[in-house]
Design a protein around this motif. Structure first.
Motif: not given
Length: 147
Positions: A6, A9-10, A14, A46, A49-50, A53
């Motif tokens: 995770f 990938t984040y 990001f 952020s 991106s969250l 993901t």
């Protein structure tokens, strides 16, 4: 999705999104930049991106079939329509990779057993797979479930 995967990938998502704001932060001493713009930019980066993901996690589907050869042939054709090609087929595992390698594309894995298949696909396909009977992918899974 494990924490390590995770986070990797984040960060892959990001950094390109936040790069303009990183550059603005570093060049702030050269020319005046609004502090609010930088803060809003990092917040936006952020959150986006969250969200991206979280939508990349894998979803599992179990499908029953009767004729293994016919199932594999039809599965390869239908997943090919989604933009994937057969990467390799080894015993119980069939792996499909995207034709066009995008930044965050994931593989589709199919584990075959005697009369069932476990399909592991990205979450973004789950909405198509769970829609009504008129959706192409929904028909795709319903066809294999009824075969």
């Amino acid at each position: 999705m494990p924490i390590k995967v995770f986070l990797k990938t984040y960060l892959k998502i990001f950094l390109p999104i936040a790069s303009p704001f990183i550059i603005l932060t570093l060049s702030r001493s050269l020319f005046p930049v609004s502090h609010d713009l930088i803060i809003y930019g990092y917040c936006f980066s952020s959150l986006i991106s969250l969200f991206l993901t979280a939508n990349l996690r894998d979803v599992r589907f179990i499908v029953k079939f009767t004729q293994r050869g016919h199932y594999i042939k039809t599965l390869t054709e239908l997943i090919g329509d989604l933009g994937y090609t057969l990467k390799h087929s080894e015993g119980l595992l069939i792996t499909f990779e995207p034709k066009d390698s995008y930044f965050v594309d994931r593989e589709i894995k199919v584990y075959l057993f005697k009369d069932t298949a476990l399909i592991i696909a990205p979450k973004r396909y789950s909405t198509y797979l769970q829609r009504g009977p008129k959706t192409k992918l929904s028909l795709f899974l319903r066809y294999f479930a009824s075969s």
